[in-house]
Design a protein around this motif. Sequence first.
Motif, PDB file in Angstrom:
ATOM      1  N   LYS A  16       0.822  -1.205   0.000  1.00 58.81           N
ATOM      2  CA  LYS A  16       0.000   0.000   0.000  1.00 58.81           C
ATOM      3  C   LYS A  16       0.862   1.263   0.000  1.00 58.81           C
ATOM      4  N   VAL A  17       0.371   2.276  -0.703  1.00 61.84           N
ATOM      5  CA  VAL A  17       1.037   3.573  -0.749  1.00 61.84           C
ATOM      6  C   VAL A  17       0.851   4.240   0.606  1.00 61.84           C
ATOM      7  N   VAL A  18       1.952   4.718   1.205  1.00 63.25           N
ATOM      8  CA  VAL A  18       1.890   5.379   2.505  1.00 63.25           C
ATOM      9  C   VAL A  18       2.381   6.823   2.459  1.00 63.25           C
ATOM     10  N   GLY A  19       2.791   7.296   1.279  1.00 61.21           N
ATOM     11  CA  GLY A  19       3.252   8.668   1.159  1.00 61.21           C
ATOM     12  C   GLY A  19       3.864   8.935  -0.192  1.00 61.21           C
ATOM     13  N   HIS A  20       4.538  10.090  -0.302  1.00 63.99           N
ATOM     14  CA  HIS A  20       5.208  10.448  -1.553  1.00 63.99           C
ATOM     15  C   HIS A  20       6.410  11.352  -1.263  1.00 63.99           C
ATOM     16  N   ILE A  21       7.308  11.412  -2.240  1.00 61.49           N
ATOM     17  CA  ILE A  21       8.479  12.284  -2.164  1.00 61.49           C
ATOM     18  C   ILE A  21       8.015  13.695  -2.508  1.00 61.49           C
ATOM     19  N   ALA A  22       8.188  14.639  -1.563  1.00 59.59           N
ATOM     20  CA  ALA A  22       7.720  16.007  -1.769  1.00 59.59           C
ATOM     21  C   ALA A  22       8.824  16.932  -2.277  1.00 59.59           C
ATOM     22  N   THR A  58      19.391  15.549   0.283  1.00 57.83           N
ATOM     23  CA  THR A  58      18.317  15.599   1.266  1.00 57.83           C
ATOM     24  C   THR A  58      17.037  15.149   0.582  1.00 57.83           C
ATOM     25  N   ILE A  59      16.085  14.711   1.390  1.00 55.87           N
ATOM     26  CA  ILE A  59      14.802  14.303   0.831  1.00 55.87           C
ATOM     27  C   ILE A  59      13.705  14.700   1.809  1.00 55.87           C
ATOM     28  N   GLY A  60      12.595  15.152   1.273  1.00 55.78           N
ATOM     29  CA  GLY A  60      11.415  15.473   2.073  1.00 55.78           C
ATOM     30  C   GLY A  60      10.292  14.569   1.634  1.00 55.78           C
ATOM     31  N   LEU A  61       9.636  13.936   2.594  1.00 55.52           N
ATOM     32  CA  LEU A  61       8.519  13.077   2.236  1.00 55.52           C
ATOM     33  C   LEU A  61       7.324  13.401   3.113  1.00 55.52           C
ATOM     34  N   VAL A  62       6.133  13.186   2.557  1.00 61.06           N
ATOM     35  CA  VAL A  62       4.891  13.413   3.272  1.00 61.06           C
ATOM     36  C   VAL A  62       4.133  12.095   3.297  1.00 61.06           C
ATOM     37  N   GLY A  66      -0.264  13.088   6.963  1.00 64.01           N
ATOM     38  CA  GLY A  66       0.252  14.451   7.045  1.00 64.01           C
ATOM     39  C   GLY A  66       1.591  14.568   7.728  1.00 64.01           C
ATOM     40  N   THR A  67       2.146  13.467   8.244  1.00 66.78           N
ATOM     41  CA  THR A  67       3.479  13.507   8.837  1.00 66.78           C
ATOM     42  C   THR A  67       4.483  13.901   7.752  1.00 66.78           C
ATOM     43  N   ALA A  68       5.366  14.848   8.087  1.00 65.09           N
ATOM     44  CA  ALA A  68       6.382  15.307   7.135  1.00 65.09           C
ATOM     45  C   ALA A  68       7.761  14.994   7.690  1.00 65.09           C
ATOM     46  N   PHE A  69       8.570  14.260   6.910  1.00 60.35           N
ATOM     47  CA  PHE A  69       9.940  13.910   7.279  1.00 60.35           C
ATOM     48  C   PHE A  69      10.902  14.631   6.357  1.00 60.35           C
ATOM     49  N   ASN A  70      12.005  15.130   6.923  1.00 60.40           N
ATOM     50  CA  ASN A  70      13.132  15.633   6.146  1.00 60.40           C
ATOM     51  C   ASN A  70      14.335  14.800   6.546  1.00 60.40           C
TER      52      ASN A  70
END
Length: 188
Positions: A16-22, A58-62, A66-70
């Motif tokens: 399952k998709v749990v997020g995307h690269i922002a 660096t990478i940012g993902l959401v 709505g959790t945002a990781f850098n």
Amino acid sequence: GHTQYAQAAGGSPAGKVVGHIAKMTGSASIVRNGVTIDVQVGDAIYQSDLLQTGSSSTIGLVLIDGTAFNLSANARLMLNDLTFDATSTSNASFITLVEGAANFVAGQIAKTGDMKVATPAAVIGIRGTAVKLDISSTDGKVDISVIDQQDGQVHTVEVFRCVPTGVRDPQTGAACSAGALIGTVTSN
């Protein structure tokens, strides 16, 4: 002879998709089902993906809640498990920062369920806040900071002892679950 290529995109996805690269600078990849895939902004992230950043990257993902990781350069993050339903109060996520540094702002799971972020040394229980984690590449020391969100509230995370599970993950090497409470880290 001939050349064979592993096809990671298209066909049946990993789960399952749990997020995307922002956002992204430099290069990053995902290890999915044992296959390394270079990623681009907008790419989907699936449960059990292991994200890796290159040097000077660096990478940012959401995530879907709505959790945002850098992630900083030379970081590895595993999306072990994520269950989210906007109408539920039993949401859960378990994410492992294997190495490197990450900053994140917790989304809805931390407010409506159980969000845990593991490191090789501890498991952190998140209850809706902004956190900075850093794992030293030289000695494995884990630094945990709670970021002051300038909202007049004291934000807290709980840090639990790493209890070996006896099973070593081949992708992350992580093998612990939350044990006894070690302490808390607050924004003040």
